[in-house]
Design an enzyme around this catalytic site. Sequence first.
Site, mmCIF file in Angstrom:
data_model
loop_
_atom_site.group_PDB
_atom_site.id
_atom_site.type_symbol
_atom_site.label_atom_id
_atom_site.label_comp_id
_atom_site.label_asym_id
_atom_site.label_seq_id
_atom_site.Cartn_x
_atom_site.Cartn_y
_atom_site.Cartn_z
ATOM 1 N N ILE A 155 0.839 -1.211 0.000
ATOM 2 C CA ILE A 155 0.000 0.000 0.000
ATOM 3 C C ILE A 155 0.872 1.259 0.000
ATOM 4 O O ILE A 155 0.614 2.206 -0.752
ATOM 5 C CB ILE A 155 -0.977 -0.012 1.195
ATOM 6 C CG1 ILE A 155 -1.940 -1.210 1.065
ATOM 7 C CG2 ILE A 155 -1.750 1.295 1.298
ATOM 8 C CD1 ILE A 155 -2.806 -1.472 2.284
ATOM 9 N N SER A 233 -4.269 2.642 8.149
ATOM 10 C CA SER A 233 -3.648 1.341 8.415
ATOM 11 C C SER A 233 -4.337 0.598 9.559
ATOM 12 O O SER A 233 -5.139 -0.303 9.316
ATOM 13 C CB SER A 233 -2.166 1.542 8.672
ATOM 14 O OG SER A 233 -1.495 0.338 8.461
ATOM 15 N N ARG A 234 -4.033 0.962 10.781
ATOM 16 C CA ARG A 234 -4.724 0.386 11.944
ATOM 17 C C ARG A 234 -4.814 1.472 13.018
ATOM 18 O O ARG A 234 -3.854 2.215 13.246
ATOM 19 C CB ARG A 234 -3.971 -0.819 12.518
ATOM 20 C CG ARG A 234 -4.159 -2.110 11.729
ATOM 21 C CD ARG A 234 -5.591 -2.659 11.782
ATOM 22 N NE ARG A 234 -5.772 -3.863 10.980
ATOM 23 C CZ ARG A 234 -6.183 -3.890 9.718
ATOM 24 N NH1 ARG A 234 -6.465 -2.769 9.085
ATOM 25 N NH2 ARG A 234 -6.335 -5.035 9.083
ATOM 26 N N ASP A 258 -9.248 6.401 8.598
ATOM 27 C CA ASP A 258 -10.190 5.373 8.146
ATOM 28 C C ASP A 258 -10.253 4.254 9.184
ATOM 29 O O ASP A 258 -11.045 3.329 9.051
ATOM 30 C CB ASP A 258 -9.716 4.809 6.796
ATOM 31 C CG ASP A 258 -10.698 3.808 6.210
ATOM 32 O OD1 ASP A 258 -11.891 4.165 6.103
ATOM 33 O OD2 ASP A 258 -10.302 2.679 5.867
ATOM 34 N N GLU A 263 -12.340 0.881 17.204
ATOM 35 C CA GLU A 263 -13.338 0.772 16.134
ATOM 36 C C GLU A 263 -14.211 -0.468 16.210
ATOM 37 O O GLU A 263 -15.321 -0.486 15.686
ATOM 38 C CB GLU A 263 -12.679 0.852 14.751
ATOM 39 C CG GLU A 263 -11.850 -0.361 14.371
ATOM 40 C CD GLU A 263 -11.316 -0.263 12.934
ATOM 41 O OE1 GLU A 263 -10.693 0.747 12.597
ATOM 42 O OE2 GLU A 263 -11.525 -1.235 12.181
ATOM 43 N N HIS A 295 -13.501 2.545 8.082
ATOM 44 C CA HIS A 295 -12.726 1.402 7.579
ATOM 45 C C HIS A 295 -13.233 0.970 6.196
ATOM 46 O O HIS A 295 -13.554 -0.203 5.983
ATOM 47 C CB HIS A 295 -12.779 0.222 8.562
ATOM 48 C CG HIS A 295 -11.538 -0.638 8.490
ATOM 49 N ND1 HIS A 295 -10.863 -1.058 9.600
ATOM 50 C CD2 HIS A 295 -10.860 -1.141 7.416
ATOM 51 C CE1 HIS A 295 -9.823 -1.799 9.220
ATOM 52 N NE2 HIS A 295 -9.805 -1.857 7.900
ATOM 53 N N GLN A 296 -13.303 1.934 5.300
ATOM 54 C CA GLN A 296 -13.824 1.641 3.957
ATOM 55 C C GLN A 296 -12.753 1.727 2.871
ATOM 56 O O GLN A 296 -13.061 1.597 1.688
ATOM 57 C CB GLN A 296 -14.972 2.603 3.616
ATOM 58 C CG GLN A 296 -14.524 4.036 3.320
ATOM 59 C CD GLN A 296 -15.653 4.907 2.789
ATOM 60 O OE1 GLN A 296 -16.461 5.386 3.559
ATOM 61 N NE2 GLN A 296 -15.695 5.109 1.484
ATOM 62 N N ALA A 297 -11.485 1.934 3.303
ATOM 63 C CA ALA A 297 -10.441 2.136 2.284
ATOM 64 C C ALA A 297 -10.333 0.951 1.329
ATOM 65 O O ALA A 297 -10.025 1.118 0.157
ATOM 66 C CB ALA A 297 -9.094 2.405 2.951
#
Length: 331
Positions: A155, A233-234, A258, A263, A295-297
Amino acid sequence: MKIAFFSTKSYDRESFSHFLKNSGHEITYFEAKLDKHTVYLAEGHEAVCSFVNDKIDATMLKKLSQLSVKLIALRCAGYNHIDLSAAAENGIKIVRVPAYSPEAVAEHAFALILTLSRKTHKAYNRVRENNFSLEGLTGFNIHGKTIGVIGTGAIGKAFCRIAKGFGCEILAYDIFESEEMKELGVKYLSIDDVLRQSQIISLHCPLNPDTHHMINSKTISQLQDGVMLINTSRGALVETKAVIKALKERKIGFLGIDVYEQEEHIFFKNLSEEIMQDEQIARLMTFPNVLVTGHQAFLTKEALEQIAKITLENISAFDNGQTLINEIKAS
Ligand code: NAD
């Protein structure tokens, strides 16, 4: 193989059902997240297919092993939510989808950058109310900016290629430097120098004990005033409390995320009729210079197709006793 599929969304069903035909596998779709209450749904299935917020710890792995589950097929790249040692102890193999569409995530990181830099999220709402005033919408060019990339794996590399097209100076830190990126013009520096010299910072390394809270009050103090921080990423790469403080003090000028530390209690659910109980995300949402996506990346048509295809190939390889090229093990 019979596969218990947890955390199912409509887009998963759509992409998997396409590749399931003629695969010889059978999927039972469960909307429920995999946890101690739902783990029993895996009974009668040899494989479990799970997603990023299905936390699979030692207790869960023991239960899955007692239910005769032999394989966990992650339909994601990150695996920080799995206890790999406990998986080995319980005789359960873990496979993942290492790279389905790095461009999908890299492009989303850029979508966050461009939205924040040009305030299109505000413009969208304004114009819908027939407010065509430009007051407060002044942005800044990405061209010519110094962008810091932490982690130049699949990425991070895709992100660097996009940044190059925008005419940015690209600084990077990774524990392994990439010759391909150096040829592209990426300059590798120490993490401290990347953090100090960048006007925009994008995180693309995995979450592990070394990277947990890599953005904290100490590292934030090194950043340029008004820096833009992007995290696709996280969540736990960033200490949210420290970032909120830095936003209040205007040390961080823009934040695009994201992913979020807590989450698993919030993302992938419709909470629009609920009272938000998470104070930190509620506070983040009040800042005009913060953009949060849930978290839609990864969520593109191309990426979903690759996820379904590779996950089913991983399961077939296990079923046929072939080498598991996408297996992950405790190091
Ligand atoms: P990758 O394994 O290809 O690349 C990770 C890179 O990080 C590697 O080059 C590695 O050497 C580097 N790295 C490891 N430890 C590091 C450290 N301490 N400091 C700096 N760099 C370090 O992974 P990828 O496919 O590029 O994915 C990166 C992360 O993106 C995943 O771990 C996952 O958490 C996240 N991700 C998010 C989404 C989303 O939808 N938001 C989707 C896919 C992946």
